[in-house]
Design a protein around this motif. Structure first.
Motif, PDB file in Angstrom:
ATOM      1  N   ALA A 179      14.821 -46.464  -5.966  1.00  0.00           N
ATOM      2  CA  ALA A 179      14.613 -45.238  -6.229  1.00  0.00           C
ATOM      3  C   ALA A 179      15.452 -44.947  -7.735  1.00  0.00           C
ATOM      4  O   ALA A 179      15.225 -45.798  -8.444  1.00  0.00           O
ATOM      5  CB  ALA A 179      15.674 -44.655  -5.510  1.00  0.00           C
ATOM      6  N   THR A 180      15.325 -43.573  -8.215  1.00  0.00           N
ATOM      7  CA  THR A 180      15.766 -43.224  -9.640  1.00  0.00           C
ATOM      8  C   THR A 180      17.057 -42.658  -9.392  1.00  0.00           C
ATOM      9  O   THR A 180      17.459 -41.969  -8.510  1.00  0.00           O
ATOM     10  CB  THR A 180      14.760 -42.367 -10.095  1.00  0.00           C
ATOM     11  N   LEU A 181      17.858 -43.078 -10.457  1.00  0.00           N
ATOM     12  CA  LEU A 181      19.256 -42.394 -10.725  1.00  0.00           C
ATOM     13  C   LEU A 181      19.315 -42.042 -12.098  1.00  0.00           C
ATOM     14  O   LEU A 181      18.793 -42.490 -13.037  1.00  0.00           O
ATOM     15  CB  LEU A 181      20.481 -43.484 -10.254  1.00  0.00           C
ATOM     16  N   ALA A 182      20.144 -41.055 -12.461  1.00  0.00           N
ATOM     17  CA  ALA A 182      20.539 -40.628 -13.593  1.00  0.00           C
ATOM     18  C   ALA A 182      21.876 -41.375 -14.009  1.00  0.00           C
ATOM     19  O   ALA A 182      22.405 -42.441 -13.351  1.00  0.00           O
ATOM     20  CB  ALA A 182      21.335 -39.069 -13.708  1.00  0.00           C
ATOM     21  N   ALA A 183      22.146 -41.420 -15.210  1.00  0.00           N
ATOM     22  CA  ALA A 183      23.303 -42.192 -16.004  1.00  0.00           C
ATOM     23  C   ALA A 183      24.750 -41.497 -15.949  1.00  0.00           C
ATOM     24  O   ALA A 183      25.687 -41.686 -16.787  1.00  0.00           O
ATOM     25  CB  ALA A 183      22.864 -42.292 -17.287  1.00  0.00           C
ATOM     26  N   ASP A 184      24.876 -40.341 -14.996  1.00  0.00           N
ATOM     27  CA  ASP A 184      26.047 -39.521 -14.990  1.00  0.00           C
ATOM     28  C   ASP A 184      27.101 -40.445 -14.157  1.00  0.00           C
ATOM     29  O   ASP A 184      26.878 -41.145 -13.213  1.00  0.00           O
ATOM     30  CB  ASP A 184      25.764 -37.967 -14.795  1.00  0.00           C
ATOM     31  N   GLY A 185      28.253 -39.430 -13.875  1.00  0.00           N
ATOM     32  CA  GLY A 185      29.288 -40.156 -13.092  1.00  0.00           C
ATOM     33  C   GLY A 185      28.942 -39.950 -11.714  1.00  0.00           C
ATOM     34  O   GLY A 185      29.576 -40.929 -10.864  1.00  0.00           O
ATOM     35  N   GLU A 186      28.296 -38.946 -11.035  1.00  0.00           N
ATOM     36  CA  GLU A 186      27.805 -39.060  -9.881  1.00  0.00           C
ATOM     37  C   GLU A 186      26.963 -40.044  -9.274  1.00  0.00           C
ATOM     38  O   GLU A 186      26.678 -40.543  -8.397  1.00  0.00           O
ATOM     39  CB  GLU A 186      27.078 -37.656  -9.449  1.00  0.00           C
ATOM     40  N   ALA A 187      26.193 -40.622 -10.442  1.00  0.00           N
ATOM     41  CA  ALA A 187      25.148 -41.500 -10.031  1.00  0.00           C
ATOM     42  C   ALA A 187      26.063 -42.938 -10.008  1.00  0.00           C
ATOM     43  O   ALA A 187      25.782 -43.865  -8.944  1.00  0.00           O
ATOM     44  CB  ALA A 187      24.222 -41.856 -11.067  1.00  0.00           C
ATOM     45  N   LYS A 188      27.145 -42.994 -10.531  1.00  0.00           N
ATOM     46  CA  LYS A 188      28.087 -44.041 -10.375  1.00  0.00           C
ATOM     47  C   LYS A 188      28.660 -44.076  -8.904  1.00  0.00           C
ATOM     48  O   LYS A 188      28.759 -45.204  -8.284  1.00  0.00           O
ATOM     49  CB  LYS A 188      29.272 -44.248 -11.411  1.00  0.00           C
TER      50      LYS A 188
END
Length: 367
Positions: free
Chosen positions: A59-68
């Motif tokens: 899948a895809t994820l962003a590089a923000d805190g929520e992704a962590k």
């Protein structure tokens, strides 16, 4: 145990339990808030992991805190995240969900500002290592190429496709898979009144796939390539606690049954029962817990900064629960020195840095 790769979506779910479905312009107070990972493929893999399979998510994820936060949650659920594609631009997809406490039904508002999984990223995966590939019917710009790769490099591994919504061009992909799971949302959007009419129409062009159509409380319709369409009524659920993720649970149960070489009829029955079990409990955790066992608490009620004390019941002693890293520790609620409950005088003191508990009576520290 099978190795199963799920290709689809992972989102941050913010679930608010409300006393009733909000009306327009109404201000309403939620009774509970939960933040967890969601998304169809992610949820199905969480259930498949509990069923004993080795799972991985593409899948895809962003590089923000929520992704962590999402990555941490996926790993805690033992879902392999090595095939996640990260984008610098964009934000973590989020679903804002209201869960109606009256009937367990949910309403979802989804926000997405993130690119879909790229064909090039998927093409680098050694898909031959997996025993089953499950695709969400989304990302049509790249899905056709992904299925072509799968059909080219896989020798015997089944490929399943979840068709939740109508998307332009998705019907052209149906002949490339071994199992198609339709939702009633897709069927209704295409003008069908039930799963039987949908599957009968699909069978005219799709000759080599198992077909399944779920319809909530109306049950499920299914058909093998060489058989007519059959119907299985929904398993009664009373009361309905939480329907969020019930469809994803059904899909996981269906894949689990077919991996274990059940017939389609047996696998549908297995999945139907598992989905009903999901509707009887909040969330997807501990889905395989013995029906006759009574949970002491939901792990989301616990933290490493305070204890939760369960009352003595039916001859069982009171228990002190506290979260410890990714596990839970339990202590009998009794001071071994004074033979009184640890919280006899006041609440139990917790030091989360030293990871100790302090008895309220004897003042000794327990590790």
């Amino acid at each position: 145990m099978a190795k199963i790769l799920g290709i689809g979506n992972v989102v941050l779910d913010i679930v608010l339990t409300v006393p009733h479905h909000p009306l327009e312009d109404e201000e309403i107070r939620a009774t509970q808030k939960q933040t967890t990972s969601g998304g169809n493929a992610s949820n199905s893999l969480h259930v498949l992991t509990q069923l004993g399979h080795q799972t991985a998510l593409c899948a895809t994820l962003a590089a923000d805190g929520e992704a962590k936060q999402l990555l941490s949650n996926l790993r805690a659920r033992k879902i392999d995240t090595q095939h996640i594609q990260t984008f610098i631009k964009g934000r973590t997809p989020t679903s804002f969900i209201t869960l109606n406490a009256q009937n367990g039904h949910r309403t979802i508002v989804h926000f997405r500002d993130l690119p879909e999984l790229s064909f090039e990223h998927f093409a680098k995966i050694e898909i031959e290592e997996y025993d089953w590939l499950h695709f969400e019917g989304r990302n049509l710009d790249n899905l056709s190429g992904m299925l072509n790769i799968a059909k080219t490099f896989l020798s015997h591994q089944p490929i399943s496709l979840e068709v939740e919504k109508p998307r332009e061009g998705i019907e052209a992909l149906f002949p490339q898979v071994n199992l198609i799971i339709f939702s009633h949302h897709y069927a209704k959007a295409k003008g069908f009144i039930d799963g039987q009419s949908l599957l009968n129409a699909i069978k005219k062009t799709v000759k080599h796939a198992n077909l399944v159509c779920t319809w909530g409380a109306k049950g499920v319709w299914y058909s093998t390539p060489n058989d007519s369409v059959h119907h299985l009524p929904a398993e009664p659920v009373m009361p309905i606690v939480d329907t969020l993720g019930a469809g994803d649970t059904f899909n996981a149960g269906l894949i689990d049954g077919l991996v274990k070489e059940m017939s389609l009829s047996q696998a549908v029955t297995h999945a139907n029962s598992l989905a009903a079990k999901k509707c009887r409990q909040p969330g997807l955790d501990n889905l395989l817990l013995d029906n006759h066992a009574t949970p002491l608490a939901n792990i989301k009620q616990l933290s490493n900064a305070k204890t939760l004390v369960t009352p003595a019941k039916d001859g069982a002693p009171s228990v002190v629960l506290i979260k410890f890293d990714d596990t839970v520790k339990a202590y009998e609620n009794n001071c071994p020195h004074q033979n009184v409950p640890l919280n006899e005088a006041f609440k139990i003191d917790v030091n989360p840095f030293e990871k100790t508990l302090k008895c309220s009576v004897h003042e000794a520290f327990l590790i």
